[in-house]
Design a protein around this motif. Structure first.
Motif, PDB file in Angstrom:
ATOM      1  N   MET A 109     -18.702  -3.921 -14.451  1.00 35.87           N
ATOM      2  CA  MET A 109     -18.297  -2.531 -14.662  1.00 35.87           C
ATOM      3  C   MET A 109     -17.353  -2.073 -13.558  1.00 35.87           C
ATOM      4  O   MET A 109     -16.369  -1.363 -13.816  1.00 35.87           O
ATOM      5  CB  MET A 109     -19.512  -1.604 -14.717  1.00 35.87           C
ATOM      6  CG  MET A 109     -20.363  -1.741 -15.958  1.00 35.87           C
ATOM      7  SD  MET A 109     -19.453  -1.362 -17.449  1.00 35.87           S
ATOM      8  CE  MET A 109     -19.472  -2.941 -18.242  1.00 35.87           C
ATOM      9  N   ALA A 167     -21.719   2.211 -14.931  1.00 34.36           N
ATOM     10  CA  ALA A 167     -22.075   1.685 -13.607  1.00 34.36           C
ATOM     11  C   ALA A 167     -23.113   2.574 -12.927  1.00 34.36           C
ATOM     12  O   ALA A 167     -24.050   2.070 -12.299  1.00 34.36           O
ATOM     13  CB  ALA A 167     -20.829   1.563 -12.740  1.00 34.36           C
ATOM     14  N   LEU A 226     -13.983  -3.521 -14.250  1.00 38.81           N
ATOM     15  CA  LEU A 226     -13.349  -2.811 -15.366  1.00 38.81           C
ATOM     16  C   LEU A 226     -12.831  -1.435 -14.938  1.00 38.81           C
ATOM     17  O   LEU A 226     -11.788  -0.988 -15.425  1.00 38.81           O
ATOM     18  CB  LEU A 226     -14.325  -2.684 -16.536  1.00 38.81           C
ATOM     19  CG  LEU A 226     -14.617  -3.980 -17.281  1.00 38.81           C
ATOM     20  CD1 LEU A 226     -15.725  -3.766 -18.316  1.00 38.81           C
ATOM     21  CD2 LEU A 226     -13.373  -4.534 -17.931  1.00 38.81           C
ATOM     22  N   VAL A 227     -13.534  -0.770 -14.031  1.00 35.47           N
ATOM     23  CA  VAL A 227     -13.063   0.516 -13.510  1.00 35.47           C
ATOM     24  C   VAL A 227     -11.733   0.320 -12.788  1.00 35.47           C
ATOM     25  O   VAL A 227     -10.778   1.065 -13.014  1.00 35.47           O
ATOM     26  CB  VAL A 227     -14.112   1.151 -12.556  1.00 35.47           C
ATOM     27  CG1 VAL A 227     -13.503   2.279 -11.745  1.00 35.47           C
ATOM     28  CG2 VAL A 227     -15.308   1.648 -13.339  1.00 35.47           C
ATOM     29  N   ALA A 268     -11.433   5.414 -20.495  1.00 36.58           N
ATOM     30  CA  ALA A 268     -12.076   4.117 -20.282  1.00 36.58           C
ATOM     31  C   ALA A 268     -12.676   4.054 -18.877  1.00 36.58           C
ATOM     32  O   ALA A 268     -13.811   3.601 -18.692  1.00 36.58           O
ATOM     33  CB  ALA A 268     -11.073   2.989 -20.488  1.00 36.58           C
ATOM     34  N   ARG A 269     -11.932   4.524 -17.887  1.00 36.02           N
ATOM     35  CA  ARG A 269     -12.429   4.508 -16.507  1.00 36.02           C
ATOM     36  C   ARG A 269     -13.676   5.366 -16.368  1.00 36.02           C
ATOM     37  O   ARG A 269     -14.659   4.958 -15.748  1.00 36.02           O
ATOM     38  CB  ARG A 269     -11.339   5.011 -15.562  1.00 36.02           C
ATOM     39  CG  ARG A 269     -11.756   5.005 -14.106  1.00 36.02           C
ATOM     40  CD  ARG A 269     -10.647   5.504 -13.205  1.00 36.02           C
ATOM     41  NE  ARG A 269     -10.136   6.810 -13.568  1.00 36.02           N
ATOM     42  CZ  ARG A 269     -10.687   7.969 -13.171  1.00 36.02           C
ATOM     43  NH1 ARG A 269     -11.769   7.965 -12.418  1.00 36.02           N
ATOM     44  NH2 ARG A 269     -10.155   9.121 -13.537  1.00 36.02           N
ATOM     45  N   TYR A 277     -16.626   3.496 -17.972  1.00 38.41           N
ATOM     46  CA  TYR A 277     -17.117   2.390 -17.140  1.00 38.41           C
ATOM     47  C   TYR A 277     -17.845   2.903 -15.903  1.00 38.41           C
ATOM     48  O   TYR A 277     -18.858   2.337 -15.490  1.00 38.41           O
ATOM     49  CB  TYR A 277     -15.970   1.471 -16.730  1.00 38.41           C
ATOM     50  CG  TYR A 277     -15.289   0.784 -17.892  1.00 38.41           C
ATOM     51  CD1 TYR A 277     -16.013   0.309 -18.977  1.00 38.41           C
ATOM     52  CD2 TYR A 277     -13.913   0.613 -17.909  1.00 38.41           C
ATOM     53  CE1 TYR A 277     -15.386  -0.316 -20.047  1.00 38.41           C
ATOM     54  CE2 TYR A 277     -13.280  -0.018 -18.977  1.00 38.41           C
ATOM     55  CZ  TYR A 277     -14.021  -0.473 -20.033  1.00 38.41           C
ATOM     56  OH  TYR A 277     -13.395  -1.092 -21.085  1.00 38.41           O
ATOM     57  N   GLN A 278     -17.348   3.977 -15.314  1.00 39.79           N
ATOM     58  CA  GLN A 278     -18.030   4.560 -14.161  1.00 39.79           C
ATOM     59  C   GLN A 278     -19.405   5.095 -14.552  1.00 39.79           C
ATOM     60  O   GLN A 278     -20.368   4.938 -13.807  1.00 39.79           O
ATOM     61  CB  GLN A 278     -17.196   5.684 -13.545  1.00 39.79           C
ATOM     62  CG  GLN A 278     -16.027   5.194 -12.744  1.00 39.79           C
ATOM     63  CD  GLN A 278     -15.174   6.327 -12.212  1.00 39.79           C
ATOM     64  OE1 GLN A 278     -15.093   7.400 -12.812  1.00 39.79           O
ATOM     65  NE2 GLN A 278     -14.507   6.089 -11.105  1.00 39.79           N
ATOM     66  N   SER A 325      -8.907  -0.523 -15.362  1.00 40.55           N
ATOM     67  CA  SER A 325      -8.449   0.642 -16.121  1.00 40.55           C
ATOM     68  C   SER A 325      -7.701   1.624 -15.221  1.00 40.55           C
ATOM     69  O   SER A 325      -6.742   2.266 -15.665  1.00 40.55           O
ATOM     70  CB  SER A 325      -9.611   1.322 -16.836  1.00 40.55           C
ATOM     71  OG  SER A 325     -10.555   1.801 -15.908  1.00 40.55           O
TER      72      SER A 325
END
Length: 76
Positions: free
Chosen positions: A12, A64, A15-16, A56-57, A60-61, A19
């Motif tokens: 995650m 997480a 991915l952050v 998206a960010r 993902y945050q 993005s």
């Protein structure tokens, strides 16, 4: 359980960052014309990509944060 959640947390976090970088790249590609366009023209392709990367960010945050909360509850 932490053996599964720690790699998920790392994924995650990656991915952050991905993005975030894609969103910044889309912002850098925005031209002056995009910024000076009339509002009635609607959003440009780069503006839509920036928004997509921002959402998206945030997603993902959020995931997480949930994983960290689960790890904290599991460690007690």
């Amino acid at each position: 359980m932490s053996y599964v959640l720690i790699p998920v947390l790392v994924i995650m976090m990656v991915l952050v960052v991905i993005s975030l970088v894609k969103g910044i790249a889309a912002f850098m590609q925005s031209t002056r014309e995009d910024l000076e366009r009339p509002e009635s023209a609607g959003p440009s392709e780069m503006q839509l990509k920036q928004n997509k990367m921002m959402y998206a960010r945030i997603m993902y945050q959020g995931i997480a944060i949930v994983v960290v909360a689960i790890l904290l509850f599991a460690s007690r």
